[in-house]
Scaffold this motif. Structure first.
Motif, PDB file in Angstrom:
ATOM      1  N   HIS A 102      -3.521  20.238   9.552  1.00 24.07           N
ATOM      2  CA  HIS A 102      -3.210  19.397   8.397  1.00 24.07           C
ATOM      3  C   HIS A 102      -3.289  20.214   7.104  1.00 24.07           C
ATOM      4  O   HIS A 102      -2.415  20.100   6.230  1.00 24.07           O
ATOM      5  CB  HIS A 102      -4.185  18.216   8.355  1.00 24.07           C
ATOM      6  CG  HIS A 102      -3.676  17.039   7.607  1.00 24.07           C
ATOM      7  ND1 HIS A 102      -4.397  15.868   7.484  1.00 24.07           N
ATOM      8  CD2 HIS A 102      -2.529  16.827   6.907  1.00 24.07           C
ATOM      9  CE1 HIS A 102      -3.708  14.989   6.773  1.00 24.07           C
ATOM     10  NE2 HIS A 102      -2.581  15.548   6.402  1.00 24.07           N
ATOM     11  N   ASN A 119      -3.659  15.527  -2.761  1.00 22.02           N
ATOM     12  CA  ASN A 119      -3.685  14.969  -1.406  1.00 22.02           C
ATOM     13  C   ASN A 119      -5.097  14.496  -1.069  1.00 22.02           C
ATOM     14  O   ASN A 119      -6.021  15.296  -0.914  1.00 22.02           O
ATOM     15  CB  ASN A 119      -3.224  16.043  -0.416  1.00 22.02           C
ATOM     16  CG  ASN A 119      -3.186  15.571   1.023  1.00 22.02           C
ATOM     17  OD1 ASN A 119      -3.412  16.341   1.952  1.00 22.02           O
ATOM     18  ND2 ASN A 119      -2.890  14.311   1.259  1.00 22.02           N
ATOM     19  N   GLU A 177      -9.796  10.042   0.518  1.00 22.42           N
ATOM     20  CA  GLU A 177      -9.127   8.804   0.957  1.00 22.42           C
ATOM     21  C   GLU A 177     -10.176   7.756   1.360  1.00 22.42           C
ATOM     22  O   GLU A 177     -11.113   8.063   2.100  1.00 22.42           O
ATOM     23  CB  GLU A 177      -8.219   9.128   2.141  1.00 22.42           C
ATOM     24  CG  GLU A 177      -7.516   7.912   2.742  1.00 22.42           C
ATOM     25  CD  GLU A 177      -6.773   8.240   4.027  1.00 22.42           C
ATOM     26  OE1 GLU A 177      -5.990   7.395   4.484  1.00 22.42           O
ATOM     27  OE2 GLU A 177      -6.985   9.346   4.573  1.00 22.42           O
ATOM     28  N   THR A 183      -7.405  12.659   1.719  1.00 23.24           N
ATOM     29  CA  THR A 183      -7.306  12.437   3.152  1.00 23.24           C
ATOM     30  C   THR A 183      -8.684  12.212   3.751  1.00 23.24           C
ATOM     31  O   THR A 183      -9.713  12.411   3.101  1.00 23.24           O
ATOM     32  CB  THR A 183      -6.597  13.624   3.837  1.00 23.24           C
ATOM     33  OG1 THR A 183      -6.284  13.296   5.197  1.00 23.24           O
ATOM     34  CG2 THR A 183      -7.463  14.870   3.804  1.00 23.24           C
ATOM     35  N   ASN A 184      -8.681  11.803   5.007  1.00 16.84           N
ATOM     36  CA  ASN A 184      -9.925  11.603   5.744  1.00 16.84           C
ATOM     37  C   ASN A 184      -9.725  12.124   7.159  1.00 16.84           C
ATOM     38  O   ASN A 184      -9.229  11.418   8.034  1.00 16.84           O
ATOM     39  CB  ASN A 184     -10.317  10.122   5.779  1.00 16.84           C
ATOM     40  CG  ASN A 184     -11.556   9.882   6.638  1.00 16.84           C
ATOM     41  OD1 ASN A 184     -12.335  10.799   6.867  1.00 16.84           O
ATOM     42  ND2 ASN A 184     -11.726   8.660   7.106  1.00 16.84           N
ATOM     43  N   ASP A 185     -10.102  13.371   7.375  1.00 15.64           N
ATOM     44  CA  ASP A 185      -9.944  13.980   8.696  1.00 15.64           C
ATOM     45  C   ASP A 185     -11.180  13.831   9.566  1.00 15.64           C
ATOM     46  O   ASP A 185     -11.283  14.462  10.627  1.00 15.64           O
ATOM     47  CB  ASP A 185      -9.591  15.463   8.547  1.00 15.64           C
ATOM     48  CG  ASP A 185      -8.179  15.664   8.015  1.00 15.64           C
ATOM     49  OD1 ASP A 185      -7.416  14.686   7.995  1.00 15.64           O
ATOM     50  OD2 ASP A 185      -7.845  16.790   7.620  1.00 15.64           O
ATOM     51  N   CYS A 241      -3.281  11.131   2.811  1.00  8.75           N
ATOM     52  CA  CYS A 241      -3.304  11.512   4.221  1.00  8.75           C
ATOM     53  C   CYS A 241      -2.021  12.245   4.602  1.00  8.75           C
ATOM     54  O   CYS A 241      -1.645  13.213   3.974  1.00  8.75           O
ATOM     55  CB  CYS A 241      -3.548  10.278   5.090  1.00  8.75           C
ATOM     56  SG  CYS A 241      -3.867  10.659   6.827  1.00  8.75           S
ATOM     57  N   TYR A 242      -1.321  11.723   5.630  1.00  2.00           N
ATOM     58  CA  TYR A 242      -0.233  12.528   6.190  1.00  2.00           C
ATOM     59  C   TYR A 242       1.070  12.409   5.420  1.00  2.00           C
ATOM     60  O   TYR A 242       2.085  12.966   5.841  1.00  2.00           O
ATOM     61  CB  TYR A 242      -0.095  12.221   7.680  1.00  2.00           C
ATOM     62  CG  TYR A 242       0.913  11.206   8.144  1.00  2.00           C
ATOM     63  CD1 TYR A 242       1.557  11.399   9.366  1.00  2.00           C
ATOM     64  CD2 TYR A 242       1.225  10.061   7.419  1.00  2.00           C
ATOM     65  CE1 TYR A 242       2.476  10.492   9.848  1.00  2.00           C
ATOM     66  CE2 TYR A 242       2.143   9.147   7.894  1.00  2.00           C
ATOM     67  CZ  TYR A 242       2.770   9.366   9.109  1.00  2.00           C
ATOM     68  OH  TYR A 242       3.692   8.464   9.590  1.00  2.00           O
ATOM     69  N   ALA A 275     -10.906  15.900   1.076  1.00  2.00           N
ATOM     70  CA  ALA A 275     -11.079  15.231   2.364  1.00  2.00           C
ATOM     71  C   ALA A 275     -12.495  14.689   2.479  1.00  2.00           C
ATOM     72  O   ALA A 275     -13.439  15.260   1.928  1.00  2.00           O
ATOM     73  CB  ALA A 275     -10.806  16.211   3.505  1.00  2.00           C
ATOM     74  N   LYS A 280      -0.222   4.077  -1.096  1.00  3.41           N
ATOM     75  CA  LYS A 280       0.410   4.923  -0.085  1.00  3.41           C
ATOM     76  C   LYS A 280       1.734   4.316   0.357  1.00  3.41           C
ATOM     77  O   LYS A 280       1.822   3.116   0.644  1.00  3.41           O
ATOM     78  CB  LYS A 280      -0.536   5.083   1.111  1.00  3.41           C
ATOM     79  CG  LYS A 280      -0.040   6.055   2.178  1.00  3.41           C
ATOM     80  CD  LYS A 280      -1.068   6.198   3.301  1.00  3.41           C
ATOM     81  CE  LYS A 280      -0.589   7.189   4.354  1.00  3.41           C
ATOM     82  NZ  LYS A 280      -1.551   7.333   5.457  1.00  3.41           N
TER      83      LYS A 280
END
Length: 533
Positions: A448, A432, A298, A434-436, A411-412, A467, A361
């Protein structure tokens, strides 16, 4: 001891339940919070589901002492507050990436969200108290009420279905297979039902040996139910295929960039270059073949790709021949009214630097990507670096060159059951991005990943998760982890793409319909047993 003494002396659990019911004031609320905190251990990454056999009966025994609706609500609220305070503590870590700017939001994130989430467990205990049931009837009504309010939590005010109690089973794949039948809400319902069954062993009235045998029989039947689910799931896993999509070799790039450096003006180009270097590295296993598609996380490119041909050409230079580089990036566009809009997007670039596909998104994070209370909070969104994102249409299925149809999720978006695919155009895998990195080395990224893993089992679709930093990996259509790069590690994962199940799962076909039927049955059984008493 005489027979009379045996019949008039409560069993040890009976004595414990009487003591808990007798608590009042702050002692009752403190113990409710203690049980709520204990229940947090049932969730990832601890996955200690058996603690619910203590936490839920304890909650019901405390509820026995409530004399008013307000007291009944308070018992559930304090249980929920401690449960979410410990389960969601990691959200506050995001603010420390720029605490000088967002210090004011720290108490809101640390306590504000648990305060709101606790309302749902408060209404759960209030409803159970108002129905005035006892014994097994109360257990069924509690489980149904708990699951109902979990479902409501996942839908109203844009929804936040994080840490549903059924996610505790992600550490035990055979039982998790049951979400392919009735989804995570159905698994939460059955988990709450069985975990609350020991409550029937308590009570203020003395019980006979026959009553105690029936109580233990109910507990044994509940445990047998999960043993049966586990056995069925084990057989399902034993028959699972290891087939992969021919001709597809994915490279997942996890650069582990510190969130404080991700958007720094002097670091953006360097961060992109670092990911290009990882993308161009030689495969660790040359015999498996070179990657056909490279996937970044992400907002891995913190630049407007569509407006910068040089950036697209640079990305094209590390795109596999005939393949694509898929990356998260912000996108800017002017709408029909002439207003500038920003989107949190996924963009696919081919070897020539041309854009081969994109996705915006659609389920944005309140306060993170937009401010729902802008009239009272005249500040920009936290994750948007002061700007606000707009929502795109979705979910959608994209057809990208050399890949099966895919449902992208940023993300979520992956946390929302029954809302991750286009039912009219079923994809063959979930992607998916994401950036955790926002949450550091906390429980958040582990939770997650477990939630995303559950979506794969529900839908019978493999899931690829990329991620910025942990946890990247590939999960097959049965939830088995085929490849993984751990939290905080920098590197790449070269992996095949598992095949989807040939037909949708029962949950993929009916969505939350099966859960709805189970919920009605649970309420009906509880109300019927209540009336008979």
């Amino acid at each position: 001891m005489s027979i009379t003494d045996t019949l008039t002396t409560p069993a040890p659990l009976g004595r414990l339940s009487v003591r808990l019911a007798g608590l009042a004031g702050w002692r009752r609320l403190a113990v409710a919070a203690l049980f709520g905190g204990l229940a947090t251990l049932a969730l990832p990454p601890a996955d200690a589901v058996p603690v619910l056999l203590v936490a839920f009966p304890g909650l019901l025994w405390l509820l026995d002492g409530a004399r008013t609706g307000r007291q009944a609500f308070a018992v559930g609220w304090f249980f929920g507050f401690a449960h979410h305070l410990l389960g969601l503590y990691w959200i506050s870590a995001a603010l420390f990436t720029d605490i000088g700017r967002f210090w004011w939001a720290l108490p809101l994130s640390a306590a504000g969200l648990p305060i709101l989430m606790a309302m749902f467990s408060g209404f759960t205990t209030l409803l159970v108290w108002k129905l005035r049931a006892t014994g097994l009837a109360r257990v069924f009504l509690f489980a149904a009420s708990w699951a109902l309010f979990e479902w409501l939590r996942g839908h109203i005010f844009t929804g936040f279905p994080w840490n549903l109690i059924g996610y505790g089973w992600t550490g035990f794949l055979p039982v998790l297979q049951s979400v392919s039948l009735f989804g995570i809400y159905g698994l939460s319902l059955l988990t709450a039902l069985v975990a609350a069954l020991p409550a029937v062993l308590g009570g203020s009235a003395p019980s006979s040996p026959a009553d105690r045998r029936r109580g233990w029989g109910a507990v044994a039947a509940g445990l047998a139910l999960f043993a049966a689910l586990g056995a069925w799931g084990g057989m399902r896993l034993a028959g699972a295929s290891d087939e992969t999509v021919p001709g597809v070799r994915l490279r997942l790039v996890q650069p582990a960039i510190d969130q404080r450096l991700k958007w720094a003006p002097g670091e953006r180009v360097r961060n992109v270059q670092q990911q290009m270097d990882l993308s161009a590295a030689e495969p660790a296993s040359p015999s498996a073949g070179p990657p056909t598609h490279v996937i970044w996380a992400e907002t891995a490119v913190p630049l407007f790709i569509e407006q910068d041909a040089r950036v697209r050409q640079a990305l094209g230079s590390v795109t596999p021949p005939g393949g694509l580089l898929i990356t998260g990036a912000p996108r800017a566009a002017v709408d029909a009214e002439g207003e500038q809009r920003y989107y949190n997007s996924m963009v696919a670039v081919d070897g020539s630097g041309a854009i081969a596909g994109s996705f915006d998104k659609f389920h944005l994070v309140p306060f993170g990507e937009y401010m729902p209370l802008r009239r009272w909070l005249p500040v920009g969104a936290i994750a948007g670096n002061g700007a606000e994102f707009s929502a795109g249409p979705g979910p959608v299925t994209l057809d990208l060159k050399g890949l099966p149809p895919v449902s992208p999720l940023i993300c979520y978006e992956v946390i929302f059951p029954n809302a991750v695919i286009d039912r009219d155009h079923r994809p063959q895998w979930l992607l998916n991005l994401t950036n955790d990195a926002w949450y550091g080395n906390t429980a958040g990224p582990h939770q997650h990943f477990a939630i995303a893993q559950t979506r794969a089992v529900e839908e019978g679709l493999p899931l690829v998760r990329v991620a910025n930093t942990g946890i990247s990996g590939v999960v097959d259509a049965h939830g088995r982890i085929a490849a993984m790069l751990a939290l905080g590690h920098r590197g790449v994962v070269d992996t095949a793409l598992p095949k989807a199940l040939p037909m949708p799962t029962l949950y993929g076909w009916m969505g939350d319909g099966v859960f709805g039927v189970l919920l009605l049955i649970c309420f009906a059984v509880g109300l019927s047993a209540r009336q008979r008493r």
